[in-house]
Design a protein around this motif. Sequence first.
Motif, PDB file in Angstrom:
ATOM      1  N   ASP A 144       0.872  -1.254   0.181  1.00 35.16           N
ATOM      2  CA  ASP A 144       0.067   0.022   0.004  1.00 35.16           C
ATOM      3  C   ASP A 144       0.860   1.350   0.026  1.00 35.16           C
ATOM      4  O   ASP A 144       0.640   2.291  -0.592  1.00 35.16           O
ATOM      5  CB  ASP A 144      -0.805  -0.160   1.332  1.00 35.16           C
ATOM      6  CG  ASP A 144      -1.916   1.106   1.276  1.00 35.16           C
ATOM      7  OD1 ASP A 144      -2.862   1.362   0.442  1.00 35.16           O
ATOM      8  OD2 ASP A 144      -1.509   2.184   2.214  1.00 35.16           O
ATOM      9  N   HIS A 145       1.949   1.422   0.672  1.00 34.22           N
ATOM     10  CA  HIS A 145       2.786   2.517   0.871  1.00 34.22           C
ATOM     11  C   HIS A 145       3.536   2.574  -0.402  1.00 34.22           C
ATOM     12  O   HIS A 145       3.764   3.833  -1.111  1.00 34.22           O
ATOM     13  CB  HIS A 145       3.998   2.437   1.765  1.00 34.22           C
ATOM     14  CG  HIS A 145       4.844   3.208   2.068  1.00 34.22           C
ATOM     15  ND1 HIS A 145       5.912   3.330   1.440  1.00 34.22           N
ATOM     16  CD2 HIS A 145       4.745   4.436   2.737  1.00 34.22           C
ATOM     17  CE1 HIS A 145       6.408   4.726   1.688  1.00 34.22           C
ATOM     18  NE2 HIS A 145       6.050   5.201   2.418  1.00 34.22           N
ATOM     19  N   ALA A 146       3.941   1.400  -1.264  1.00 40.21           N
ATOM     20  CA  ALA A 146       4.462   1.448  -2.289  1.00 40.21           C
ATOM     21  C   ALA A 146       3.523   2.084  -3.533  1.00 40.21           C
ATOM     22  O   ALA A 146       4.009   3.017  -4.375  1.00 40.21           O
ATOM     23  CB  ALA A 146       5.031   0.023  -2.852  1.00 40.21           C
ATOM     24  N   ARG A 147       2.421   1.608  -3.424  1.00 45.01           N
ATOM     25  CA  ARG A 147       1.414   2.248  -4.461  1.00 45.01           C
ATOM     26  C   ARG A 147       1.207   3.714  -4.225  1.00 45.01           C
ATOM     27  O   ARG A 147       0.923   4.397  -5.238  1.00 45.01           O
ATOM     28  CB  ARG A 147       0.109   1.408  -4.427  1.00 45.01           C
ATOM     29  CG  ARG A 147      -0.911   1.601  -5.195  1.00 45.01           C
ATOM     30  CD  ARG A 147      -2.099   0.565  -5.182  1.00 45.01           C
ATOM     31  NE  ARG A 147      -2.462   0.331  -3.853  1.00 45.01           N
ATOM     32  CZ  ARG A 147      -2.316  -0.591  -3.230  1.00 45.01           C
ATOM     33  NH1 ARG A 147      -1.523  -1.701  -3.731  1.00 45.01           N
ATOM     34  NH2 ARG A 147      -2.776  -0.826  -1.971  1.00 45.01           N
ATOM     35  N   ASN A 148       1.092   4.187  -2.971  1.00 43.74           N
ATOM     36  CA  ASN A 148       0.716   5.331  -2.661  1.00 43.74           C
ATOM     37  C   ASN A 148       2.006   6.280  -2.875  1.00 43.74           C
ATOM     38  O   ASN A 148       1.613   7.583  -2.724  1.00 43.74           O
ATOM     39  CB  ASN A 148       0.268   5.481  -1.392  1.00 43.74           C
ATOM     40  CG  ASN A 148      -1.251   4.976  -0.838  1.00 43.74           C
ATOM     41  OD1 ASN A 148      -1.898   4.804  -1.998  1.00 43.74           O
ATOM     42  ND2 ASN A 148      -1.477   4.687   0.085  1.00 43.74           N
ATOM     43  N   HIS A 149       2.970   5.909  -3.065  1.00 38.07           N
ATOM     44  CA  HIS A 149       4.340   6.728  -3.441  1.00 38.07           C
ATOM     45  C   HIS A 149       4.922   6.518  -4.488  1.00 38.07           C
ATOM     46  O   HIS A 149       6.078   6.397  -4.632  1.00 38.07           O
ATOM     47  CB  HIS A 149       4.984   6.575  -1.899  1.00 38.07           C
ATOM     48  CG  HIS A 149       4.388   7.312  -0.730  1.00 38.07           C
ATOM     49  ND1 HIS A 149       4.628   8.523  -0.507  1.00 38.07           N
ATOM     50  CD2 HIS A 149       3.773   6.448   0.230  1.00 38.07           C
ATOM     51  CE1 HIS A 149       3.700   8.630   0.584  1.00 38.07           C
ATOM     52  NE2 HIS A 149       3.615   7.532   1.016  1.00 38.07           N
ATOM     53  N   ARG A 150       4.221   5.600  -5.466  1.00 36.87           N
ATOM     54  CA  ARG A 150       4.768   5.431  -6.840  1.00 36.87           C
ATOM     55  C   ARG A 150       5.338   6.561  -7.587  1.00 36.87           C
ATOM     56  O   ARG A 150       4.587   7.778  -7.565  1.00 36.87           O
ATOM     57  CB  ARG A 150       3.788   4.722  -7.665  1.00 36.87           C
ATOM     58  CG  ARG A 150       4.488   4.214  -9.077  1.00 36.87           C
ATOM     59  CD  ARG A 150       3.399   3.412  -9.976  1.00 36.87           C
ATOM     60  NE  ARG A 150       3.244   2.195  -9.111  1.00 36.87           N
ATOM     61  CZ  ARG A 150       1.913   1.964  -8.741  1.00 36.87           C
ATOM     62  NH1 ARG A 150       0.842   2.753  -8.960  1.00 36.87           N
ATOM     63  NH2 ARG A 150       1.659   0.703  -8.054  1.00 36.87           N
ATOM     64  N   GLY A 151       6.758   6.705  -7.807  1.00 35.05           N
ATOM     65  CA  GLY A 151       7.308   8.002  -8.565  1.00 35.05           C
ATOM     66  C   GLY A 151       7.803   8.894  -7.551  1.00 35.05           C
ATOM     67  O   GLY A 151       8.270  10.027  -7.863  1.00 35.05           O
ATOM     68  N   ASP A 152       7.423   8.630  -6.198  1.00 34.27           N
ATOM     69  CA  ASP A 152       8.210   9.686  -4.991  1.00 34.27           C
ATOM     70  C   ASP A 152       9.650   9.408  -5.064  1.00 34.27           C
ATOM     71  O   ASP A 152      10.251   8.250  -4.743  1.00 34.27           O
ATOM     72  CB  ASP A 152       7.420   9.265  -3.772  1.00 34.27           C
ATOM     73  CG  ASP A 152       7.763  10.462  -2.817  1.00 34.27           C
ATOM     74  OD1 ASP A 152       8.730  11.195  -3.025  1.00 34.27           O
ATOM     75  OD2 ASP A 152       7.076  10.376  -1.586  1.00 34.27           O
ATOM     76  N   LEU A 159       7.721   7.297   5.944  1.00 32.12           N
ATOM     77  CA  LEU A 159       7.431   6.334   6.879  1.00 32.12           C
ATOM     78  C   LEU A 159       7.764   6.877   8.268  1.00 32.12           C
ATOM     79  O   LEU A 159       8.404   7.467   8.509  1.00 32.12           O
ATOM     80  CB  LEU A 159       8.798   5.386   6.574  1.00 32.12           C
ATOM     81  CG  LEU A 159       8.595   4.428   5.147  1.00 32.12           C
ATOM     82  CD1 LEU A 159       9.890   4.046   4.760  1.00 32.12           C
ATOM     83  CD2 LEU A 159       7.407   3.406   5.076  1.00 32.12           C
ATOM     84  N   SER A 160       7.034   6.162   9.190  1.00 34.64           N
ATOM     85  CA  SER A 160       6.967   6.480  10.597  1.00 34.64           C
ATOM     86  C   SER A 160       7.918   5.659  11.347  1.00 34.64           C
ATOM     87  O   SER A 160       8.403   4.389  10.711  1.00 34.64           O
ATOM     88  CB  SER A 160       5.714   6.344  11.065  1.00 34.64           C
ATOM     89  OG  SER A 160       5.071   5.009  11.135  1.00 34.64           O
TER      90      SER A 160
END
Length: 235
Positions: A144-152, A159-160
Amino acid sequence: MTNKTIAPQTTEQAPAVEPRTITYPLKTGGSLTSTCPPWCTYDHTDDVARGIDPDNLFHQGDKIAAEYSVDGVEMSILEARIAQWPFDPDDGTPHIELVPEGRTAVGVYCRNRIELDDEIRRVRAHLGALIELGGQLGEAQAADHARNHRGDLTPWLSLSRIDLQSLPIAYLLRAFGVTVVETEDIGCKAVSALYGDPGAMELRIKPDMSQYMREDRARHHLLDWYEAQIGGDRV
């Protein structure tokens, strides 16, 4: 094993220092003098005050349980304690009361160690499944993190501390751009060290380090970086 509803006590339990010998008035007249087993911590005050029928004399030990709070409400699961109805004409021997969900007060009676071991194996199997579910959760949150930050270009900044403690280490290494290098030359007197800045980091580890230790040290170094660069009250 049989199921039986256990009525809640009306008074709090008091720990017993030594076996207690108590005289109970009988509802049919006369009295009964009985000694509690050493493990009994049940408060028999109400029994003495109100009188009993012999079949209803009940011994009970301290409970063990997995306790937690939901919205300020105290809950418990897997309650268990030793108990005995000494004058039960069917079975007056000690047994284990296992109450899977505390609010129901409906329990399974384990009449011997074999029956209790069966329940223990059931609980262990559930805990194993729960551990596997935790692994699935970590993988799902990483995806989910990878999907939401694709291209970041700086995915590590979102990340916390909890993410660094719980997400799969393989994903964290990718997010921070860490290259793992096996070498005897760590560059300091340590078994591992992390160099560089996020996006181009190098984790140096000893070649003979176990996989468990590699993951532990990698997570440790990333948390150290987090505390030094971000830290504060952010979790």
